[in-house]
Design an enzyme around this catalytic site. Structure first.
Site, PDB file in Angstrom:
ATOM      1  N   TRP A 161      -1.117 -29.586 -51.039  1.00 44.30           N
ATOM      2  CA  TRP A 161      -0.085 -29.041 -52.163  1.00 44.30           C
ATOM      3  C   TRP A 161       1.251 -29.637 -51.794  1.00 44.30           C
ATOM      4  O   TRP A 161       2.098 -29.625 -52.800  1.00 44.30           O
ATOM      5  CB  TRP A 161       0.306 -27.547 -52.065  1.00 44.30           C
ATOM      6  CG  TRP A 161       0.314 -27.044 -50.651  1.00 44.30           C
ATOM      7  CD1 TRP A 161       1.440 -26.961 -49.963  1.00 44.30           C
ATOM      8  CD2 TRP A 161      -0.777 -26.399 -49.987  1.00 44.30           C
ATOM      9  NE1 TRP A 161       0.999 -26.391 -48.594  1.00 44.30           N
ATOM     10  CE2 TRP A 161      -0.183 -26.240 -48.602  1.00 44.30           C
ATOM     11  CE3 TRP A 161      -2.083 -26.434 -49.930  1.00 44.30           C
ATOM     12  CZ2 TRP A 161      -0.950 -25.698 -47.605  1.00 44.30           C
ATOM     13  CZ3 TRP A 161      -2.748 -25.652 -48.924  1.00 44.30           C
ATOM     14  CH2 TRP A 161      -2.122 -25.390 -47.828  1.00 44.30           C
ATOM     15  N   TYR A 203      11.483 -14.971 -52.526  1.00 40.85           N
ATOM     16  CA  TYR A 203      11.179 -16.423 -51.712  1.00 40.85           C
ATOM     17  C   TYR A 203      10.132 -17.255 -52.457  1.00 40.85           C
ATOM     18  O   TYR A 203      10.442 -18.314 -52.579  1.00 40.85           O
ATOM     19  CB  TYR A 203      10.135 -15.701 -50.542  1.00 40.85           C
ATOM     20  CG  TYR A 203       9.393 -16.741 -49.954  1.00 40.85           C
ATOM     21  CD1 TYR A 203      10.207 -17.588 -48.820  1.00 40.85           C
ATOM     22  CD2 TYR A 203       8.085 -17.046 -50.084  1.00 40.85           C
ATOM     23  CE1 TYR A 203       9.280 -18.994 -48.503  1.00 40.85           C
ATOM     24  CE2 TYR A 203       7.299 -18.073 -49.851  1.00 40.85           C
ATOM     25  CZ  TYR A 203       8.065 -19.039 -48.786  1.00 40.85           C
ATOM     26  OH  TYR A 203       7.179 -20.154 -48.305  1.00 40.85           O
ATOM     27  N   LEU A 235     -10.145 -14.052 -48.275  1.00 38.72           N
ATOM     28  CA  LEU A 235      -8.729 -14.111 -48.119  1.00 38.72           C
ATOM     29  C   LEU A 235      -8.018 -13.137 -47.786  1.00 38.72           C
ATOM     30  O   LEU A 235      -6.952 -12.884 -47.369  1.00 38.72           O
ATOM     31  CB  LEU A 235      -8.051 -14.863 -49.242  1.00 38.72           C
ATOM     32  CG  LEU A 235      -8.472 -16.367 -49.224  1.00 38.72           C
ATOM     33  CD1 LEU A 235      -7.688 -16.994 -50.444  1.00 38.72           C
ATOM     34  CD2 LEU A 235      -7.932 -16.997 -48.078  1.00 38.72           C
ATOM     35  N   ASP A 281      12.483 -16.500 -45.783  1.00 44.04           N
ATOM     36  CA  ASP A 281      11.475 -15.641 -44.932  1.00 44.04           C
ATOM     37  C   ASP A 281      11.619 -15.534 -43.817  1.00 44.04           C
ATOM     38  O   ASP A 281      12.799 -15.926 -43.028  1.00 44.04           O
ATOM     39  CB  ASP A 281       9.981 -16.354 -45.561  1.00 44.04           C
ATOM     40  CG  ASP A 281       9.718 -17.486 -44.473  1.00 44.04           C
ATOM     41  OD1 ASP A 281      10.687 -17.959 -43.958  1.00 44.04           O
ATOM     42  OD2 ASP A 281       8.504 -18.069 -44.738  1.00 44.04           O
ATOM     43  N   GLU A 339       1.746 -21.282 -52.739  1.00 44.25           N
ATOM     44  CA  GLU A 339       2.602 -20.001 -51.942  1.00 44.25           C
ATOM     45  C   GLU A 339       2.156 -18.666 -52.020  1.00 44.25           C
ATOM     46  O   GLU A 339       2.381 -17.968 -51.062  1.00 44.25           O
ATOM     47  CB  GLU A 339       4.012 -20.262 -52.936  1.00 44.25           C
ATOM     48  CG  GLU A 339       4.948 -21.325 -52.582  1.00 44.25           C
ATOM     49  CD  GLU A 339       5.214 -21.722 -51.267  1.00 44.25           C
ATOM     50  OE1 GLU A 339       5.324 -20.606 -50.599  1.00 44.25           O
ATOM     51  OE2 GLU A 339       5.378 -22.745 -50.748  1.00 44.25           O
ATOM     52  N   GLU A 362      10.679 -26.796 -47.007  1.00 46.26           N
ATOM     53  CA  GLU A 362       9.352 -27.082 -46.170  1.00 46.26           C
ATOM     54  C   GLU A 362       9.499 -27.238 -44.882  1.00 46.26           C
ATOM     55  O   GLU A 362       8.836 -26.982 -43.792  1.00 46.26           O
ATOM     56  CB  GLU A 362       8.773 -27.831 -46.955  1.00 46.26           C
ATOM     57  CG  GLU A 362       8.288 -27.786 -48.477  1.00 46.26           C
ATOM     58  CD  GLU A 362       6.983 -28.058 -48.758  1.00 46.26           C
ATOM     59  OE1 GLU A 362       6.147 -27.624 -48.351  1.00 46.26           O
ATOM     60  OE2 GLU A 362       6.735 -28.819 -50.052  1.00 46.26           O
TER      61      GLU A 362
END
Ligand code: SF4
Length: 353
Positions: A30, A126, A86, A144, A43, A188
């Site tokens: 991504w 966020y 998940l 975060d 995200e 990032e």
């Protein structure tokens, strides 16, 4: 004369972080795209899932639903199926709802400003900041837990992260550090630094690009940060299920839209008195959800014939499926594990109590 405390050179720290990220960023699929849709999926997926665990799910999800339209047009059951494994399925349900919202309110185009992104179902501050900065190069820090930890250690700042104003406080601090370029990379970089180097326990300070400037590291007080005074309240919940079956066929029902595990399938939560004689064993399973500790008891109710199973199913609105068909349905994690163990009976951990 008392020495003046030197003000940190915030921007210099931000540039150092970006330089480090330039040669140390993780190679993730991504990160090779500016497509807001894919960044959004990633995200949301990574909110409660480790990168290692989420990678294959992400690839499969975007292959099946490559854009907003394909996701909006999909059946909810299929979206849940692609989320299988998940956990926290409300994330998938929200993605699905938000994709319809984008089709309806934004003519199918992913919104390109922070407020509109924030208006999407399931998107918090966020996530909105992460998408806005990474996909649209807008200056929003994606604050975060990683930001809280890195910033409070870096500046030996004891602002309480359980304080309701912590988000605002650390957002302002992060903005001071954010250079006037590569906003997405900055976010990032903070995420990578927080998850790979400045970890909650045993941070690898010797490998940190900011260690010369880090006040906590320099003063040997890393373990004192971040400061958190209020513990999150955890509640305890007990659930009882009845796995009503005949040979490999069993009963399931879909959960409603409230409380936990929305819209997932589950077993019966009750049985008539005359079924109690068919309980063969009971399993007790502990399972943790965010802020909830569950104790789940699953009773294996083996009916003597198929007709009885069918009668109970039709009178009580249950679906009859077999273990093979169960693979196409989404269950809460503990029930999923139970079914997997059940199908390999030899290693089944059933305990009578
Ligand atoms: S030096 Fe250590 S505590 Fe300070 S920011 Fe780096 S990893 Fe975190």
């Amino acid at each position: 004369m008392k020495a003046k405390k030197q003000k940190p050179d915030f921007l210099h720290l931000g540039e150092k972080l970006l330089n480090w990220y330039g040669t140390n960023s993780r190679d993730l699929p991504w990160r090779k795209t500016k497509d807001p849709y894919k960044i959004w999926i990633c995200e949301i997926l990574l909110q409660q899932t480790q990168v290692k665990q989420g990678l294959n799910h992400y690839l499969r999800f975007v292959e099946r639903f490559p854009d907003v339209k394909s996701l909006a047009e999909a059946h909810e059951d299929e979206v849940l199926l692609y989320w299988k494994g998940l956990g926290y399925y409300s994330r998938a349900l929200n993605l699905h709802k938000a994709s319809k919202q984008i089709m309806q309110d934004f003519d199918g185009n992913f919104p390109d400003d922070y407020e509109s992104i924030l208006s999407l179902k399931g998107v918090g501050k966020y996530t909105a900041a992460a998408i806005a900065s990474i996909a649209f190069d807008l200056k929003y820090p994606a604050v975060d837990g990683n930001f809280y930890r890195v910033l409070s250690r870096l500046f030996a700042d004891n602002f309480d992260i359980s304080n309701a104003k912590a988000f605002q406080y650390f957002s302002e601090l992060a903005l001071l550090m954010m250079p006037e370029h590569q906003f997405g990379d900055f976010n990032e970089a903070m995420m990578d630094l927080g998850s790979e180097i400045c970890k909650p326990k045993n941070p690898i300070c010797v490998a940190c690009p900011l260690n010369e400037d880090c006040l906590a590291f320099q003063s040997g007080t890393v373990n004192e940060f971040p400061l958190k005074t209020k513990k999150t309240k955890v509640t305890y919940l007990e659930l009882t299920y009845y796995f009503i079956n005949f040979k490999d066929q069993f009963l399931i029902k879909r959960r409603g839209d409230d409380f936990i595990w929305k819209k997932l399938y589950e077993f019966s939560t009750s049985i008539p008195e005359d079924f109690e004689q068919y309980i063969r064993r009971s399993n007790s399973i502990s399972h943790k959800l965010t802020h909830k500790n569950l104790n789940i008891i699953i009773n294996d109710v083996q009916l003597p014939d198929l007709e009885l199973l069918k009668k109970f199913a039709s009178e009580n609105d249950f679906e009859i499926i077999n273990l093979e068909e169960a693979k196409q349905k989404s269950f809460p994690k503990p029930l999923q594990n139970y079914l997997e163990n059940y199908s390999k009976k030899s290693s089944f951990q059933g305990e009578l109590f």
